[in-house]
Design an enzyme around this catalytic site. Structure first.
Site, mmCIF file in Angstrom:
data_model
loop_
_atom_site.group_PDB
_atom_site.id
_atom_site.type_symbol
_atom_site.label_atom_id
_atom_site.label_comp_id
_atom_site.label_asym_id
_atom_site.label_seq_id
_atom_site.Cartn_x
_atom_site.Cartn_y
_atom_site.Cartn_z
ATOM 1 N N TYR A 105 0.874 -1.172 0.000
ATOM 2 C CA TYR A 105 0.000 0.000 0.000
ATOM 3 C C TYR A 105 0.913 1.224 0.000
ATOM 4 O O TYR A 105 1.428 1.646 1.026
ATOM 5 C CB TYR A 105 -0.910 -0.038 1.235
ATOM 6 C CG TYR A 105 -1.791 1.184 1.409
ATOM 7 C CD1 TYR A 105 -2.407 1.789 0.320
ATOM 8 C CD2 TYR A 105 -2.021 1.728 2.672
ATOM 9 C CE1 TYR A 105 -3.209 2.898 0.482
ATOM 10 C CE2 TYR A 105 -2.831 2.834 2.850
ATOM 11 C CZ TYR A 105 -3.419 3.415 1.746
ATOM 12 O OH TYR A 105 -4.225 4.526 1.902
ATOM 13 N N ASP B 155 -2.424 -1.274 -3.881
ATOM 14 C CA ASP B 155 -2.777 0.106 -4.201
ATOM 15 C C ASP B 155 -1.475 0.888 -4.301
ATOM 16 O O ASP B 155 -0.868 1.220 -3.286
ATOM 17 C CB ASP B 155 -3.685 0.663 -3.097
ATOM 18 C CG ASP B 155 -4.025 2.123 -3.297
ATOM 19 O OD1 ASP B 155 -3.575 2.721 -4.300
ATOM 20 O OD2 ASP B 155 -4.737 2.681 -2.439
ATOM 21 N N HIS C 74 -12.454 1.471 -3.592
ATOM 22 C CA HIS C 74 -11.698 0.695 -4.571
ATOM 23 C C HIS C 74 -12.490 -0.566 -4.903
ATOM 24 O O HIS C 74 -13.363 -0.986 -4.142
ATOM 25 C CB HIS C 74 -10.343 0.256 -4.006
ATOM 26 C CG HIS C 74 -9.405 1.368 -3.699
ATOM 27 N ND1 HIS C 74 -8.255 1.613 -4.427
ATOM 28 C CD2 HIS C 74 -9.411 2.288 -2.695
ATOM 29 C CE1 HIS C 74 -7.605 2.640 -3.909
ATOM 30 N NE2 HIS C 74 -8.286 3.069 -2.856
#
Length: 263
Positions: free
Chosen positions: A105, A144, A242
């Site tokens: 992330y 991500d 998301h």
């Protein structure tokens, strides 16, 4: 193998919106999440009979965090980039027999770009780290990455130039990472596809109108290309700002080190 990655933007909230049902339906071999926003013991996931679970919690409560559920027990587990420490819980690496899996992330530069210098420094460390892994065996990176790499990866590219996640510097770091021997698996299959995104603002009607960004990725060592089956984005799945992304890949043999292989 079927691999899934999803920034759930708070796992406890996502569970109330169908996360477990999607998890069970997909029956992935490896399921990675970002932004768990948990501390140890705050949730019990009823997947222990089928999956080994690995969690990296942020020190700050209700912030960041990553997790991996895997049917196959890894050979080793590593948290963070350096010294096995990452206070924001942003990364987990699993070593399997034939490859490394890195769930990440990436830090956000923030709307006012005050965290951009840290973000760029983090990108350099991350690239160096995965390059080192790639010298040993192939690497699959998912998560991500907080950047839309190409103009077609964001709905309104012209008006978004310079915004967090679409700065020249951030996009350049993604280019550097790909040039270091990795490929964007979605673009490998769909180089020109437009209007396919993985994140939408919570602003009214934005998702309904598909005004989004593609900032969630499966990257892979280039020498894994012959084994890839498909890369997809489950844009219809709700439960977070998301949506999940998926990589399907054939089993592959233990491959030589990166420097010994021509992509």
């Amino acid at each position: 193998m079927k691999l899934i990655s999803w920034n759930v933007n708070g796992l406890r909230a996502a569970v109330k919106k169908g996360f477990n049902e999607y998890f069970d339906l997909m029956n992935a071999d490896i399921f990675c999440i970002q932004e768990s926003k948990l501390q140890a013991g705050q949730i019990e996931m009823d997947h222990g009979d089928r999956y080994h679970q690995y969690w990296n919690y942020a020190v700050k409560k209700g912030y960041s965090g990553t997790a991996i559920f895997t049917k196959v027990k890894p050979l080793s587990v590593y948290y963070g980039i350096e010294e096995n420490v990452e206070e924001e819980g942003r990364m987990i690496t699993l070593e399997f027999q034939n490859f490394y899996l890195v769930n990440v992330y990436t830090p956000n530069a923030k709307r006012d770009l005050t965290r951009l210098p840290y973000r760029l420094e983090w990108e350099n460390r991350f690239r160096h780290y995965v390059q080192q892994l790639d010298q040993l065996k192939p690497v699959i990176i998912c998560g991500d990455l907080n950047v839309a790499h190409l103009d077609i990866d964001v709905k309104n590219a012209k008006s978004n130039h310079g915004n967090s996640g679409f700065t020249t510097e951030e996009r350049g770091k993604m280019t550097e990472l790909l040039n270091a021997g990795f490929m964007d698996t979605f673009r490998y299959f769909y180089p020109d596809t437009t209007d396919v995104y993985s994140w939408w603002s919570y602003m009214s009607k934005v998702r309904e109108r598909n005004i989004g960004w593609r900032i969630d990725y499966f990257l892979a060592s280039e020498r894994l290309a012959p084994y890839l089956i498909d890369a997809s984005i489950d844009h219809q799945i709700m439960g977070s700002d998301h949506c999940p992304i998926m990589l399907e890949i054939n089993d592959f043999p233990e491959l030589p080190a990166h420097h010994a292989v021509q992509s």
